[in-house]
Design an enzyme around this catalytic site. Structure first.
Site, PDB file in Angstrom:
ATOM      1  N   TRP A 157       0.823  -1.281   0.043  1.00  0.00           N
ATOM      2  CA  TRP A 157       0.040   0.084   0.026  1.00  0.00           C
ATOM      3  C   TRP A 157       0.725   1.140  -0.106  1.00  0.00           C
ATOM      4  CZ3 TRP A 157      -4.353  -0.250  -2.387  1.00  0.00           C
ATOM      5  CH2 TRP A 157      -4.989  -1.640  -2.197  1.00  0.00           C
ATOM      6  N   ASP A 192      -1.693   6.705   6.036  1.00  0.00           N
ATOM      7  CA  ASP A 192      -2.675   5.892   5.672  1.00  0.00           C
ATOM      8  C   ASP A 192      -3.063   4.889   6.744  1.00  0.00           C
ATOM      9  OD1 ASP A 192      -4.182   4.331   4.387  1.00  0.00           O
ATOM     10  OD2 ASP A 192      -2.953   3.485   2.822  1.00  0.00           O
ATOM     11  N   LYS A 214     -12.805  -0.984   6.509  1.00  0.00           N
ATOM     12  CA  LYS A 214     -12.121  -2.151   7.361  1.00  0.00           C
ATOM     13  C   LYS A 214     -12.657  -1.902   8.713  1.00  0.00           C
ATOM     14  CE  LYS A 214      -8.751  -1.843   3.797  1.00  0.00           C
ATOM     15  NZ  LYS A 214      -8.710  -3.070   2.935  1.00  0.00           N
TER      16      LYS A 214
HETATM   17  C1  LIG Z   1      -3.595   0.335   3.789  1.00  0.00           C
HETATM   18  C2  LIG Z   1      -4.563   0.166   2.720  1.00  0.00           C
HETATM   19  N1  LIG Z   1      -4.473   1.582   1.904  1.00  0.00           N
HETATM   20  C3  LIG Z   1      -5.269   1.687   0.929  1.00  0.00           C
HETATM   21  C4  LIG Z   1      -6.257   0.792   0.595  1.00  0.00           C
HETATM   22  C5  LIG Z   1      -7.204   1.071  -0.715  1.00  0.00           C
HETATM   23  O1  LIG Z   1      -8.108   1.488  -0.251  1.00  0.00           O
HETATM   24  P1  LIG Z   1      -9.471   1.985  -1.380  1.00  0.00           P
HETATM   25  O2  LIG Z   1      -9.836   0.288  -2.070  1.00  0.00           O
HETATM   26  O3  LIG Z   1     -10.686   2.358  -0.819  1.00  0.00           O
HETATM   27  O4  LIG Z   1      -9.086   2.609  -2.448  1.00  0.00           O
HETATM   28  C6  LIG Z   1      -6.559  -0.290   1.196  1.00  0.00           C
HETATM   29  C7  LIG Z   1      -7.374  -1.588   1.036  1.00  0.00           C
HETATM   30  O5  LIG Z   1      -7.889  -1.718   0.061  1.00  0.00           O
HETATM   31  C8  LIG Z   1      -5.703  -0.641   2.458  1.00  0.00           C
HETATM   32  O6  LIG Z   1      -5.436  -1.746   3.149  1.00  0.00           O
END
Ligand SMILES: Cc1ncc(COP(=O)(O)O)c(C=O)c1O
Length: 363
Positions: free
Chosen positions: A105, A174, A198
């Site tokens: 991520w 994040d 989550k």
């Molecule tokens: C730590 C983290 N950041 C970002 C995301 C991406 O989020 P989204 O799907 O809402 O863009 C996720 C999970 O999907 C995540 O676990």
């Protein structure tokens, strides 16, 4: 599968607190005092205004957000903000976003940021296989750093910062897979953001907490929906906000307060995680954890059995007894048990017992 609810270990969208789901069900046809569903009322209505204000107040209370921060409920998933943050902060200031890359991520975020401005990856755990976070001594920021970006909990690898990195610029975090799982010291942050799906509600809403001076950095040339300044000025209502997501977050945060707040959640989360890690450590090497011990995630327990065949069997057998979505992410493989706030202790105990039994039979 039966009609009964399983213990769902999905990484996201993930389990929601049962009392919250029940409340949604109870109010879905008619929100008290409204004569209509939350799905059917205007975002400009008095009732929705009250829900937005309540959600904001709950976030403020739970996280201890000071008055010089804006609390916004935005869209586009966390991924949109990977690009929108540098779009707002780096273009106008010409400074560098310093990134700590500790897994999938944060890697993705750094690469999105590069499309918008100067990015320096000041630590990268790739060569070691993303098994740990950097120590404070290893973080060497550039002279032109505006912020230091980190991902508090790498959902895929199951590694987490025991505490935030110590640096002398504001942090951008994040917190998607750990928001509301433990207290944080918001004053160290320029921005803390998290998708809801989550630990905070359903997919479709992103919580963004941003210090006023960061909000002010948005360049005037940005389209309005991409400008934090304009979004903050209109209290997240520049256009129709994700009303159902915000309503659900109001209920989740009400529930968190009833549970005793974030200190209480943190204690319970630590206890739940130790149930699984103790079983893994006591399995004579049958199970192995992806991350190094001091960086093991309290939210996403990523582990594997001795072989891919046994991983498959583990997941199939677990599903038969109502323990679902235990497959690891395709880049890490093995198993991943996501045990967010809403996963009840009984679910973790059931998984622990299954793991002990499986290791005894197959080990
Ligand atoms: C730590 C983290 N950041 C970002 C995301 C991406 O989020 P989204 O799907 O809402 O863009 C996720 C999970 O999907 C995540 O676990």
């Amino acid at each position: 599968m039966s009609e009964e609810r399983a213990f769902n270990f999905s990484a996201g969208p993930a389990v929601m607190p049962l009392p919250v789901l029940k409340k949604i069900q109870e109010e879905l046809l008619c929100l008290p005092g409204c004569g209509a569903s939350i799905l059917e009322i205007s975002h400009r209505s008095k009732q929705f205004g009250e829900i937005l204000a309540r959600t904001k107040q709950n976030v403020k209370d739970l996280l201890g957000v000071p008055d010089n921060y804006q609390i916004m409920f935005l869209q586009g998933g966390a991924l949109t903000h990977f690009a929108m943050l540098p779009m707002n902060l780096l273009r106008s200031t010409g400074k560098s976003g310093n990134y700590l890359v500790t897994g999938n991520w944060s890697k993705k975020s750094a690469s999105e940021a590069k499309t918008q401005g100067k990015v320096d990856v000041v630590w990268d755990g790739k060569a070691e296989g993303y098994v740990r976070k950097p120590t404070d001594d290893e973080i060497k920021l550039t002279d032109d750093a505006l912020y230091c970006y980190f991902c508090a909990n790498e959902t895929i690898e199951g590694i987490q910062y025991p505490r935030e990195p110590k640096v002398d610029v504001p942090l951008i975090c994040d917190a998607s897979s750990e928001i509301f799982s433990r207290p944080v010291d918001i004053e160290k942050y320029g921005v803390l953001f998290a998708c809801a799906q989550k630990n905070a509600g359903p997919a479709g809403v992103v919580l963004v907490i941003m210090r006023d001076d960061f909000v002010e950095m948005s360049g005037d040339d940005l389209p309005s929906m991409f400008s934090y300044k304009k979004l903050a000025e209109k209290d997240s209502m520049l256009n129709t906000p994700p009303t159902f997501g915000i309503y659900s977050m109001a209920l989740v945060t009400d529930w968190l307060k009833e549970q005793g707040g974030l200190e209480a959640m943190a204690a319970l989360n630590r206890e739940k995680a130790s149930l699984l890690y103790d079983a893994i450590d006591g399995s004579n090497g049958f199970y192995r954890v992806h991350g190094q011990k001091e960086y093991r995630s309290v939210m996403n327990v990523s582990f594997r059995t001795p072989s891919e065949e046994l991983d498959k069997e583990f997941q199939e057998e677990a599903k038969k007894v109502g323990l679902t979505n235990l497959n690891g992410h395709r880049s890490v493989k093995g198993e991943r048990a996501s045990i967010y706030n809403a996963m009840p202790r009984e679910g973790v105990v059931a998984l622990r017992d299954f793991m002990v039994d499986f290791a005894q039979k197959k080990g």
